[in-house]
Scaffold this motif. Sequence first.
Motif, short mmCIF file in Angstrom:
data_model
loop_
_atom_site.label_atom_id
_atom_site.label_comp_id
_atom_site.label_asym_id
_atom_site.label_seq_id
_atom_site.Cartn_x
_atom_site.Cartn_y
_atom_site.Cartn_z
N ILE A 230 43.29 42.89 50.36
CA ILE A 230 42.21 43.16 49.47
C ILE A 230 41.58 44.49 49.39
O ILE A 230 41.01 45.19 48.66
CB ILE A 230 41.07 41.90 49.45
N ALA A 231 41.24 45.02 50.94
CA ALA A 231 40.66 46.29 51.21
C ALA A 231 41.28 47.52 50.81
O ALA A 231 40.68 48.57 50.73
CB ALA A 231 39.99 46.10 52.59
N HIS A 232 42.53 47.35 50.59
CA HIS A 232 43.33 48.55 50.39
C HIS A 232 43.02 49.28 49.06
O HIS A 232 42.70 48.78 48.19
CB HIS A 232 44.89 48.15 50.37
N ILE B 120 42.42 43.03 42.23
CA ILE B 120 41.90 41.68 42.26
C ILE B 120 42.69 40.92 41.13
O ILE B 120 42.42 41.37 39.78
CB ILE B 120 40.44 41.39 42.34
N GLY B 121 43.45 39.95 41.27
CA GLY B 121 43.98 39.12 40.20
C GLY B 121 43.54 37.65 40.53
O GLY B 121 43.60 37.24 41.84
N SER B 122 43.64 36.63 39.74
CA SER B 122 43.31 35.42 39.88
C SER B 122 44.58 34.47 40.16
O SER B 122 44.77 33.74 40.80
CB SER B 122 42.59 34.75 38.70
N ASP B 123 45.64 35.04 39.20
CA ASP B 123 46.99 34.19 39.31
C ASP B 123 46.63 32.52 38.82
O ASP B 123 47.22 31.79 39.53
CB ASP B 123 47.65 34.48 40.55
N GLY B 124 45.53 32.20 38.16
CA GLY B 124 45.31 31.20 38.06
C GLY B 124 46.15 30.20 37.08
O GLY B 124 46.92 30.86 36.05
N LEU B 125 46.35 29.01 37.35
CA LEU B 125 47.13 28.15 36.66
C LEU B 125 46.39 27.06 35.84
O LEU B 125 46.18 26.18 36.15
CB LEU B 125 48.49 27.69 37.17
N ARG C 188 31.58 40.20 54.07
CA ARG C 188 32.32 40.85 54.97
C ARG C 188 32.29 42.46 54.90
O ARG C 188 32.68 43.33 55.84
CB ARG C 188 33.97 40.76 54.52
N ARG C 189 31.79 43.03 53.83
CA ARG C 189 31.46 44.45 53.67
C ARG C 189 32.85 45.03 53.61
O ARG C 189 32.90 46.36 54.45
CB ARG C 189 30.37 45.07 54.69
N LEU C 190 33.94 44.73 53.01
CA LEU C 190 35.17 45.34 52.95
C LEU C 190 35.29 46.70 51.99
O LEU C 190 35.97 47.52 52.23
CB LEU C 190 36.18 44.57 52.66
N PHE C 191 34.12 46.88 51.22
CA PHE C 191 34.24 47.79 50.23
C PHE C 191 32.75 47.64 49.64
O PHE C 191 31.91 46.81 49.77
CB PHE C 191 35.29 47.48 49.20
N THR C 192 32.58 48.74 48.80
CA THR C 192 31.16 49.04 48.22
C THR C 192 31.13 47.87 46.91
O THR C 192 32.20 47.58 46.36
CB THR C 192 30.82 50.23 47.62
N GLN D 2 33.09 49.76 44.18
CA GLN D 2 34.69 49.39 44.39
C GLN D 2 35.08 48.23 44.02
O GLN D 2 35.98 47.88 43.63
CB GLN D 2 34.98 49.98 45.89
N ALA D 3 34.37 47.07 44.40
CA ALA D 3 34.62 45.81 44.12
C ALA D 3 34.80 45.55 42.49
O ALA D 3 35.71 45.11 41.94
CB ALA D 3 33.90 44.68 44.76
#
Length: 236
Positions: free
Chosen positions: A108-110, A115-120, A145-149, A152-153
């Motif tokens: 996710i941080a890369h 980001i996708g949900s892939d929701g069904l 977690r502060r993986l990005f700003t 960026q999110a």
Amino acid sequence: SHHKCAGRANWGRTRETLALIEALAQRQRIALDAYPYVAGSTLLREDLVDGVIDVLLTWSDPHPGMAGRLLSDIARAWGCTEQQACLRLQPGGACYFQMHEEDVERVIAHPLSMIGSDGLPHDRHPHPRLWGTFPRVFARYWRERRLFTLEQAVHKMTGMTARNLRIAGRGLLRAGAMADVVVFDPASIADTATYEQPRGLSRGIDQVFVNGVLTYRGGDSAGVRARAGRMLVRGA
């Protein structure tokens, strides 16, 4: 799509896979997506039932009352193996807790990751990602977690996706673009959907506009009847 390392034998290997993707990205345009959960969801399949990972039943045609229960609990109640229970419950669907949280975070941080949900939406007991994916990214992976700003999110869920899928006029707030807008409180936005209660309404979202039309307001869309979405078809 979707990038993950499923199964205990593969946990930690995102270090290898992401390095390979980075190398390939030097030669051609490449991207990946991920959803912010350690469990995937698909049809109930005996080849995915290994007796090691947890398997949560989401629906079953022959035994609909078992939806929402762990396969191990069902097998114990029936006095059989998980494989045998799997066969008795088919056709059906399930959530498979195959991934490790460190791999999920790494992907996710890369910088190339969307980001996708892939929701069904047709599942009778859906994966919580259907209702909670995008607020969860803000609450867990940005705020906690502060993986990005924050910026960026947002970009990982909007502009980056529109650019990579070549959907013109979407994903950016600018004159002339389609007004798809979510008004939310960064300090409080959060998912409430869980594996036990997967239809929990997310918190902190004030308004949603689709094509410039208000479609959601104040935590409840019951009073908003507008349906302003339309099919997006990519040109040849």
